[in-house]
Every structure is written in structure tokens, then in C-alpha cells.
Design a protein around this motif. Structure first.
Motif, PDB file in Angstrom:
ATOM      1  N   GLU A   1      -9.417   5.629  -1.157  1.00 21.94           N
ATOM      2  CA  GLU A   1      -8.318   4.836  -0.618  1.00 21.94           C
ATOM      3  C   GLU A   1      -8.859   3.682   0.217  1.00 21.94           C
ATOM      4  O   GLU A   1      -8.299   2.579   0.214  1.00 21.94           O
TER       5      GLU A   1
ATOM      6  N   ASP B   1       0.830  -1.201   0.000  1.00 21.11           N
ATOM      7  CA  ASP B   1       0.000   0.000   0.000  1.00 21.11           C
ATOM      8  C   ASP B   1       0.867   1.255   0.000  1.00 21.11           C
ATOM      9  O   ASP B   1       1.993   1.258   0.490  1.00 21.11           O
TER      10      ASP B   1
ATOM     11  N   LYS C   1      -7.905  -0.274  -0.245  1.00 22.75           N
ATOM     12  CA  LYS C   1      -7.341  -1.053   0.861  1.00 22.75           C
ATOM     13  C   LYS C   1      -8.204  -2.282   1.164  1.00 22.75           C
ATOM     14  O   LYS C   1      -7.702  -3.389   1.370  1.00 22.75           O
TER      15      LYS C   1
ATOM     16  N   LEU D   1      -0.599  -2.927   4.537  1.00 24.27           N
ATOM     17  CA  LEU D   1      -1.296  -1.656   4.415  1.00 24.27           C
ATOM     18  C   LEU D   1      -0.942  -0.709   5.553  1.00 24.27           C
ATOM     19  O   LEU D   1      -0.717  -1.136   6.687  1.00 24.27           O
TER      20      LEU D   1
ATOM     21  N   THR E   1      -9.691   5.256   7.410  1.00 20.89           N
ATOM     22  CA  THR E   1      -8.789   6.153   6.698  1.00 20.89           C
ATOM     23  C   THR E   1      -9.598   7.352   6.202  1.00 20.89           C
ATOM     24  O   THR E   1     -10.821   7.234   6.026  1.00 20.89           O
TER      25      THR E   1
ATOM     26  N   VAL F   1     -12.308   0.681   6.444  1.00 17.04           N
ATOM     27  CA  VAL F   1     -11.607  -0.244   5.560  1.00 17.04           C
ATOM     28  C   VAL F   1     -12.023  -1.679   5.856  1.00 17.04           C
ATOM     29  O   VAL F   1     -12.412  -2.433   4.963  1.00 17.04           O
TER      30      VAL F   1
END
Length: 251
Positions: free
Chosen positions: A189, A100, A193, A171, A184, A220
Motif C-alpha cells: 500500500e 485512495d 500511495k 490519500l 502505513t 510513504v
């Protein structure tokens, strides 16, 4: 009860409830108001809480804010290097891994095994450049480049990522919270992820101690979906996270 024990208990209560009241603390800790006020002042001086009328609250964060790569690369450098060494022990020479974008995963690159069948897929322009310099077989995801983090994002990146499978995904993350999970600031993003974790046999989160009990904007994954690699889990949070898979570099 010793001062250190009492203050640790205050932080544990804050981690669970976000706010604590003076009269409740005096009852729970069997201490006078003046003693608790002194504890709260000391903890505020250490930037571990914010005193309010009648008690204290947990230090909040801007859940949608993310510092740029240059700023993040200067923060907690020693901790990130320790975590990177721990992460490197999880990699086998013939693995296919997803790396990542981020300052924590950046520290892992110099530790990767070279001259082996290792293959790396990344969504970071900066990471890809360093990997190429080490003659590591590298694929960079296409898509729009987010200038602040050097990460590729969007539908092109996502569709390409969905075509790959990995032995391991490594990550970075902005927030780790028992209830909110892994979070996040950027929803795009977050999707990337999440997909990387779904495509990997094992998922690892590289996060220093400051990320615990933090919540950012976009989720995530749940904590049980990953193994967290950290320098250490703060003592005031350790009991909360005892059922989470955590490997600490300082142990």
C-alpha cells in the motif's frame, strides 16, 4: 505555571523524546515531585502516556497492525466528515483525481461534484461502487484485492497507476511523524500511495488528529510532499509541526 500548561509541556516533551524522567520534569517545570507525579497520573488516566518507574513514556503502537475497513469506518466519524468537507473545497469540477482506499477518503465521495467532467481513479472496490452509483466517471485499478481494506494492490495496480497523471491525489494514512514522515502498515500500500503522489500535481493527506506523532511500518513520503487535511492538530504537537502544510477543518 498552571496545571494545564504544565501537563501540555509534559506531552510536548514526550512527543520529542518518547520518554521523560521525573527529576528532569521537576527541574524543567519548577514543580515538586508530588505535583509532577499527580500530573503524570492524570495524563495516564486520560490515556495520553504510560507511567514507568522514575517517569513516563509515550504510548506506543503496533507499527505493523492495521484494523479492517469495518472497524476503521466506525472510528472518529465526525472528524472524518469534517475533513472530507475540507477536502471537497480543493476539488474543481474538471479535475482528474486519485482517491485512495480508506475510511477517510470514503467520506469524501458523497461530496464530489456530479454531472461534471470530474474523473476519479481509485484502488478501492468499495469506493468504485459508490462512485458509479453517483454516475461519476471512474477507473478502478486492477490487481489483488486486500480483503481487510477492499483495496487493490500489487504489480498490476502499480503498473496501471504509473500510466496515469492527476491534478490531485487524496490519500489516507496511518501515521504522521516529524522524523518518520507519512507511514502505513502495508509496504505494498505504501508503494501505491507513494506512486499516486508522484503522479499528482498536488497531494493531500486526509488524517484526523489521532494520526499525529504516530509511526507505522512502511514509509510513504516526507511531510513536505503533501498538504495535510485534518480536523485539528493537537495542541501538544502544534509547535512541532508549525513548518508543515496543514489545513484544519476546525479553523
Amino acid at each position: 505555571m498552571l496545571t494545564e500548561e504544565r501537563q501540555q509541556k509534559i506531552l510536548q516533551l514526550l512527543a520529542q523524546n518518547n520518554i521523560v524522567k521525573l527529576h528532569e520534569l521537576t527541574d524543567l517545570l519548577a514543580a515538586s515531585e508530588s505535583t509532577i507525579r499527580r500530573d503524570l497520573q492524570e495524563l495516564e488516566n486520560q490515556k495520553l502516556l504510560i507511567r514507568v518507574h522514575g517517569g513516563a513514556k509515550r504510548i506506543g503502537q503496533h507499527i505493523g497492525f492495521e484494523a479492517d475497513m469495518q472497524t476503521k469506518s466506525k472510528e472518529n466519524v465526525n472528524a472524518k466528515q469534517m475533513i472530507a468537507k475540507l477536502a471537497a473545497t480543493q476539488i474543481k469540477k474538471d479535475d482528474v483525481i486519485y482517491l485512495d482506499a480508506g475510511s477517510s477518503t470514503l467520506e469524501l465521495i458523497p461530496l464530489l461534484p456530479t454531472g461534471t467532467p470530474l474523473k476519479v481513479v481509485t484502488n478501492s472496490v468499495k469506493h468504485a461502487s459508490l462512485l458509479i452509483d453517483l454516475n461519476i466517471d471512474t477507473i478502478i485499478l486492477g490487481g489483488m484485492i486486500k480483503l481487510s481494506t477492499n483495496a487493490t494492490l500489487g504489480n498490476t495496480s502499480l503498473k496501471q497507476l504509473q500510466e496515469f497523471n492527476f491534478n490531485k491525489a487524496f490519500l489516507g494514512i496511518n501515521g504522521i511523524d516529524l522524523n518518520a514522515g507519512l507511514t502505513t502498515p502495508d509496504p505494498e500500500e505504501a508503494i501505491l500511495k507513494k506512486t499516486a503522489l508522484q503522479q499528482a500535481e498536488e497531494g493531500f493527506i486526509l488524517a484526523d488528529h489521532s494520526k499525529f506523532n504516530q509511526i507505522s511500518f512502511a514509509k510513504v513520503a516526507a511531510l513536505e510532499a503533501v498538504t495535510i487535511l485534518t480536523d485539528y492538530c493537537p495542541a501538544e504537537h502544534a509547535e512541532l509541526y508549525h513548518d508543515v502544510k496543514i489545513l484544519e477543518a476546525q479553523k
